[in-house]
Design a protein around this motif. Structure first.
Motif, short mmCIF file in Angstrom:
data_model
loop_
_atom_site.label_atom_id
_atom_site.label_comp_id
_atom_site.label_asym_id
_atom_site.label_seq_id
_atom_site.Cartn_x
_atom_site.Cartn_y
_atom_site.Cartn_z
N CYS B 212 0.78 -1.36 0.27
CA CYS B 212 0.11 0.37 0.21
C CYS B 212 0.99 1.54 0.12
O CYS B 212 1.30 1.09 0.25
CB CYS B 212 -0.71 0.20 0.99
SG CYS B 212 -1.83 1.50 1.11
N VAL B 213 0.41 2.03 -0.99
CA VAL B 213 1.10 3.65 -0.98
C VAL B 213 0.75 4.68 0.25
O VAL B 213 1.43 5.78 0.39
CB VAL B 213 1.38 3.61 -1.97
CG1 VAL B 213 2.09 2.51 -3.75
CG2 VAL B 213 0.54 4.13 -3.32
N LYS B 214 -0.21 4.64 0.17
CA LYS B 214 -0.45 5.02 1.48
C LYS B 214 -1.19 6.49 0.93
O LYS B 214 -1.30 7.68 1.44
CB LYS B 214 0.46 5.17 2.60
CG LYS B 214 1.32 4.70 3.23
CD LYS B 214 0.10 4.30 4.35
CE LYS B 214 0.98 2.71 5.53
NZ LYS B 214 0.68 2.19 5.95
N CYS B 215 -1.89 6.24 -0.19
CA CYS B 215 -2.55 7.12 -1.57
C CYS B 215 -3.43 7.96 -0.64
O CYS B 215 -3.95 8.85 -0.81
CB CYS B 215 -1.88 7.71 -2.11
SG CYS B 215 -3.66 6.02 -2.95
N MET B 216 -4.86 7.04 0.07
CA MET B 216 -6.16 7.45 0.80
C MET B 216 -6.83 7.49 -0.69
O MET B 216 -8.11 8.31 -0.29
CB MET B 216 -5.93 8.92 1.67
CG MET B 216 -4.90 9.14 1.67
SD MET B 216 -4.55 7.90 3.80
CE MET B 216 -5.84 8.31 4.94
N GLU B 217 -7.08 6.74 -1.72
CA GLU B 217 -7.27 7.49 -2.75
C GLU B 217 -9.07 6.14 -2.75
O GLU B 217 -9.68 6.43 -2.67
CB GLU B 217 -6.86 7.37 -4.04
CG GLU B 217 -7.66 7.26 -5.69
CD GLU B 217 -8.31 8.07 -5.66
OE1 GLU B 217 -8.31 9.22 -4.94
OE2 GLU B 217 -9.25 8.19 -6.58
#
Lengths: 293, 325
Positions: B212-217
């Motif tokens: 998970c890149v934690k972009c919150m998308e």
């Protein structure tokens, strides 16, 4: 206008890998007459990873940081998108959950602190736009950036989730069409560049565990800005800055195309327009040379 | 009357037929839209009044079947739930309508969702339990236990988060936010016996939660407010709580923050990379580190800054820690 005063939560990178971010924050605050009281007691926010290991510990530490801003009776200002997300998310969760707040406060009481929920938390970008005002910035510009096409790179944690945007900002912006940084570029006299990646992820948070994903995302972002004829990029987030500034080699290899653009911190861009010197803004600390000054 | 107000909108609609077209193309329609109309109304008007060959999935028209998810100006939406006037507020009067994933398009807005369903199945989205076929009484779940599912139960498998996830777009092994929300849904259920098995699945490198890149998308885009990244965080926590966590770069990266904060208050960036990667793995970062050092971007260990009142932080890390690694 009454002098603006904030409690400054620097985060860790400003003290380590992006010294230029700290220098330019102080230089711009000085030019704008904004007083910043540094929260020297603050700890790391956990950078969206500590909570994966220990969510409660992350809450307690962030609540402690906010408690110090509350002691000053000031709004906390952050200069890193991820600090902003973690701190504002902590506030949002504690302010909406009395039971959790009581549990966190039981821990803080061990060191004589209390989280009350009285301080607001905002990123310096929004402090400039919401509180100081773009019109006033425009009036103060002495070196308009009129010869530059500038690509804004917003950074995820300032714009998502909009639940926090709505809870935190006077004029919340839409994650799918953010405008704050574009407006700031225009206020500084520059031309804002529109490109699809401006509100996308830079990949920073997966850099160690998933290097290819991280590098492709960085490459896509810089390539998007280059294809839209940007002369340079600007970002309010030091973590995005680290990716875009220092990792272009990996990014180029990952996407099979040479990509590289100078990347300025939001504070450096404002500082240039306000007449700060490159030395005051720490432009020599960039890995990708800032060659246009 | 407000409801009679119309706005003129130009729609660019993605067209592609995998049987006949080499490349996709866009058709443009300029229509007056009203205050009440949703995107699905527009698709219907285009199909019924302009071009009967336009293909898209539609069924319940009530935001519950999940089949009409598409992208408008890059934002994944349920066509049946999204008012045009709300989109105009965000994007103005030019709206581009595309399938959730252009590279998976079969016919116009219809995509092949096989990868979504495969990954969903991989998460074992069902209860595994030894059920008494002739129970003497009902198998009750208390409201307190039901609350643990959070909103994970609301997922309608529309794919909006899955096809908006940047990590998944690059790493095809990655299971993605919808599959993780489903994994959490069943692992958090008190009746389920397969929680540990599921945690092993989502703990695997490349396919699991660590990518998970934690972009919150996913949290932003979900039309049902499932907040998948919150469930991803919960799965991370469960991995540590159940002692399923392996000793690898991803887990050490999360744990390293606690060590560093206890020692300095602030994060020791260099030490975090060394601790996460190990003494040999860290070598691959040396070329970039040297460039950064030359520009004054590396703080050497003996110059590492510390937070004031570090004793408070040390005390809180000791007393507030809830897991061990």
């Amino acid at each position: 206008m009454e002098k603006l005063k904030y409690a400054l939560f620097t985060g860790c990178t400003a003290k380590e890998s992006t010294p230029e971010q700290m220098m330019s924050t102080l230089a711009v605050a000085n030019k704008l007459g904004i007083e910043l009281v540094e929260l020297t007691e603050a700890s790391c926010c956990g950078a969206s990873h500590l909570q994966d290991y220990d969510d409660f510990l992350s809450l307690v530490l962030n609540a402690r940081n906010i408690a110090y801003a509350e002691k000053h009776g000031l709004t906390m200002v952050t200069i890193c998108n991820t600090c902003q997300l973690n701190t504002a998310m902590t506030k949002h969760r504690l302010d909406n959950n009395a039971e959790l707040k009581a549990k966190v406060n039981a821990k803080l009481a061990e060191v004589g602190l209390e989280y009350k929920g009285t301080s607001q938390i905002t990123h310096f970008l929004y402090a400039i736009i919401d509180d100081f005002g773009l019109d006033k910035i425009k009036e103060m510009v002495v070196k308009p950036l009129s010869q530059f096409n500038i690509a804004p790179f917003y950074g995820c944690h300032n714009i998502r989730p909009s639940e926090l945007q709505n809870a935190t900002h006077k004029s919340p912006e839409n994650a799918y069409n953010p405008t704050s940084l574009d407006d700031l570029i225009i206020a500084c006299g520059g031309a804002n560049v529109d490109y699809a990646e401006k509100n996308k992820c830079c990949g920073f948070h997966a850099e160690l565990q998933s290097p290819r994903t991280a590098a492709v995302l960085t490459g896509n972002a810089v390539a998007g800005a280059m294809d839209a004829n940007a002369d340079w990029m600007v970002t309010p987030c030091p973590l995005c800055h680290l990716k875009l500034d220092t990792q272009t080699h990996h990014a180029s290899v990952a996407i099979g195309r040479e990509v590289s653009l100078p990347v300025l911190h939001m504070q450096q861009m404002v500082g240039l327009a306000l007449g700060c010197t490159p030395a005051e803004l720490g432009l020599s600390h960039h890995v990708t040379k800032v060659d246009f000054i | 009357m407000d409801s009679l107000k119309t706005q003129q909108v130009t729609f660019k609609v993605f067209r592609f037929n995998e049987e006949t077209d080499y490349l996709p193309y866009y058709n443009t329609y300029t229509l007056d839209v009203t205050h009440e109309e949703v995107v699905l109304d527009i698709l219907n008007r285009i199909k019924w009044d302009h071009d009967g060959s336009l293909s898209y999935r539609r069924s319940c028209r009530h935001g519950i079947c999940g089949v009409c998810a598409i992208k408008t100006n890059g934002k994944a939406v349920l066509a049946c739930k999204t008012r045009l006037f709300d989109l105009i507020d965000i994007f103005g009067n030019e709206i581009t309508i595309e399938p959730l994933s252009t590279k998976r398009a079969i016919k116009d807005l219809i995509i092949d969702k096989k990868d979504f369903w495969d990954k969903h199945a991989q998460a074992k989205p069902y209860l595994e339990a030894d059920i008494d076929e002739h129970p003497a009484q009902e198998n009750l779940v208390s409201p307190h236990d039901a609350e643990k599912l959070l909103e994970a139960d609301y997922c309608i498998q529309c794919g909006a988060c899955h096809y908006s996830c940047p990590s998944l777009e690059i790493n095809e092994q990655y299971m993605g936010p919808a599959a993780f929300a489903a994994a959490y849904r069943f692992s958090a259920d008190v009746r389920d016996d397969a929680s540990i098995e599921r945690l092993h699945i989502v703990n695997e490198e490349a396919q699991g939660v660590w990518d998970c890149v934690k972009c919150m998308e996913c949290a932003e885009v979900c039309p049902k407010e499932v907040n998948p990244i919150e469930k991803i965080t919960k799965l991370h926590n469960m991995i540590f709580e159940a002692a399923v966590a392996k000793n690898n770069v991803a887990t050490r990266h999360a744990v390293g923050f606690a060590h560093s904060i206890e020692k300095h208050g602030l994060l020791d960036e260099g030490e975090l990379v060394r601790y996460s990667e190990g003494n040999i793995g860290v070598l691959k970062h040396v070329p970039v580190a040297l460039k950064m050092f030359a520009k004054g971007k590396i703080v050497l260990p003996w110059n590492m800054p510390k937070s004031d009142k570090l004793d408070e932080i040390k005390k809180l890390v000791k007393s507030s820690s809830t897991v061990k690694f």
